[in-house]
Design a protein around this motif. Structure first.
Motif, mmCIF file in Angstrom:
data_model
loop_
_atom_site.group_PDB
_atom_site.id
_atom_site.type_symbol
_atom_site.label_atom_id
_atom_site.label_comp_id
_atom_site.label_asym_id
_atom_site.label_seq_id
_atom_site.Cartn_x
_atom_site.Cartn_y
_atom_site.Cartn_z
ATOM 1 N N THR A 48 45.778 83.681 4.030
ATOM 2 C CA THR A 48 46.196 83.972 2.801
ATOM 3 C C THR A 48 47.756 83.660 2.894
ATOM 4 O OG1 THR A 48 44.496 85.738 2.533
ATOM 5 C CG2 THR A 48 46.631 85.571 1.088
ATOM 6 N N ARG A 271 43.337 87.816 1.483
ATOM 7 C CA ARG A 271 42.300 87.748 0.552
ATOM 8 C C ARG A 271 40.844 87.559 1.080
ATOM 9 N NH1 ARG A 271 40.596 82.042 0.407
ATOM 10 N NH2 ARG A 271 42.006 80.885 2.061
ATOM 11 N N ASN A 272 39.796 87.567 0.443
ATOM 12 C CA ASN A 272 38.497 87.468 0.823
ATOM 13 C C ASN A 272 38.156 85.853 0.673
ATOM 14 O OD1 ASN A 272 35.771 87.093 1.591
ATOM 15 N ND2 ASN A 272 35.497 88.648 0.052
ATOM 16 N N THR A 275 35.163 84.562 -1.474
ATOM 17 C CA THR A 275 35.118 84.786 -2.811
ATOM 18 C C THR A 275 35.742 83.549 -3.422
ATOM 19 O OG1 THR A 275 35.012 87.048 -2.958
ATOM 20 C CG2 THR A 275 36.062 86.079 -4.912
ATOM 21 N N THR A 276 35.106 82.789 -4.325
ATOM 22 C CA THR A 276 35.737 81.436 -4.973
ATOM 23 C C THR A 276 35.598 81.526 -6.582
ATOM 24 O OG1 THR A 276 33.719 80.016 -4.670
ATOM 25 C CG2 THR A 276 35.269 80.279 -2.634
ATOM 26 N N ASN A 277 36.144 80.399 -7.231
ATOM 27 C CA ASN A 277 35.861 80.475 -8.584
ATOM 28 C C ASN A 277 34.185 80.334 -9.015
ATOM 29 O OD1 ASN A 277 36.541 78.070 -7.415
ATOM 30 N ND2 ASN A 277 36.424 76.967 -9.730
ATOM 31 N N TYR A 280 31.855 84.192 -7.277
ATOM 32 C CA TYR A 280 32.962 85.434 -7.428
ATOM 33 C C TYR A 280 32.194 86.559 -7.921
ATOM 34 C CZ TYR A 280 36.725 87.684 -9.733
ATOM 35 O OH TYR A 280 37.548 88.767 -10.115
ATOM 36 N N GLU A 285 37.946 90.364 -4.318
ATOM 37 C CA GLU A 285 39.195 89.329 -4.081
ATOM 38 C C GLU A 285 39.954 89.667 -2.934
ATOM 39 O OE1 GLU A 285 39.062 90.965 -7.130
ATOM 40 O OE2 GLU A 285 39.176 89.593 -8.677
#
Length: 294
Positions: A48, A271-272, A275-277, A280, A285
């Motif tokens: 991150t 961040r994880n 998890t993406t856009n 999700y 997050e």
């Protein structure tokens, strides 16, 4: 006192003794290309970027649990050894590493699966071992930097161990042919002897924090080992010497901070990376760096 019986302790209390060094906050390596550094440390490893500090284009701080990589722009630096990381999901890591080839082909970037880790090489040759969480080996760490290992010359381990015990006042011992120095909860510096020729030291550094900040400074200064006075809260040394003879054993810059340093134990955002856009779930997050309560 009269009439009181001895209380039996069921625990080995010495195993919780930390010593003088209480934080391994970062490893600092110069990188010549911030875009490739982002592709490697953020996209491939899944770390991150610090969202609050050093957010420009000349440097990057990459969070990994309670520690960081500091990656200022400059001629590439290569740590003479290996950085050990714990990352939460091996399968996802391999997927990210494979996907990063499209950005990093033509560099020294590589990765290889081993039985207990994934061996990764950064675009400029830094070696990183990526381990899955293992409570028996790394405690409750899910995401972090449990060790930094240095390759050192044969015959130096005894002197290096004495240096950290006597000068830094950190618990240090030789175990299974490797010197281990406890520098923070669940984090060690290790030193492994090798016959392989080593490159000249190029200026990379690590950062530790000391409770007895002044005591370490006095012992270093007495031997002429302070290399730089940075501020009221920080100084540096490079040379690791045999305390008995003064002979040089190894070189790596130590950025030494006090526990009154404004950045001491600063809480880091992690961040994880799963998890993406496009994949999700609200509330997922962030990633906790340690295992939940049992």
């Amino acid at each position: 006192m009269d009439g009181m019986s001895k209380v039996e302790c069921p625990w080995t209390r010495a195993t919780e003794s930390l010593g003088n060094s209480v934080e391994l906050q970062h490893v600092n390596l110069r990188v010549p290309d911030q875009l490739k550094a982002t592709a490697f440390y953020i996209s491939a490893l899944g770390l991150t970027r610090d969202p609050y500090l050093v957010t420009g284009i000349e440097n990057m701080w990459a969070n990994v649990g309670v520690s960081q990589f500091h990656l200022p722009t400059g001629p590439a630096q290569v740590l003479r050894g290996t950085v050990g990381l714990v990352l939460p999901n091996r399968e996802q890591l391999l997927h990210r590493l494979q996907g990063a080839r499209r950005w990093l082909d033509g560099t020294r970037y590589a990765f290889e699966e081993q039985e207990d880790h994934v061996a990764v090489t950064c675009p400029w040759g830094n070696r990183i071992r990526c381990h899955a969480p293992d409570a028996g080996r790394f405690g409750r760490i899910v995401l972090g930097m449990p060790y930094v290992e240095f390759d050192v010359a044969p015959g130096t381990l005894d002197g290096i161990t004495r240096f950290y015990r006597e000068i830094v006042a950190a618990p240090a011992a030789i175990e299974d042919g490797v010197a281990k120095v406890l520098v923070a909860p669940g984090q060690v510096l290790t030193f492994r002897e090798t016959d392989a020729p080593q490159p000249a030291y190029d200026g990379h550094h690590i950062q530790l924090a000391f409770v007895d900040f002044g005591g370490v400074h006095a012992r270093l200064a007495e031997r002429g080992l302070i290399s730089q006075e940075d501020s009221q809260h920080q100084y540096r040394f490079i040379r690791i010497v045999d305390p008995a003879t003064g002979s040089l054993l190894f070189e790596v810059e130590h950025e030494c901070r006090s526990t009154t340093h404004p950045l001491f134990m600063r809480k880091l955002v992690n961040r994880n990376p799963a998890t993406t856009n496009t994949l999700y779930a609200p509330g997922h997050e962030a990633l906790a760096w340690a295992m939940p309560p049992e």
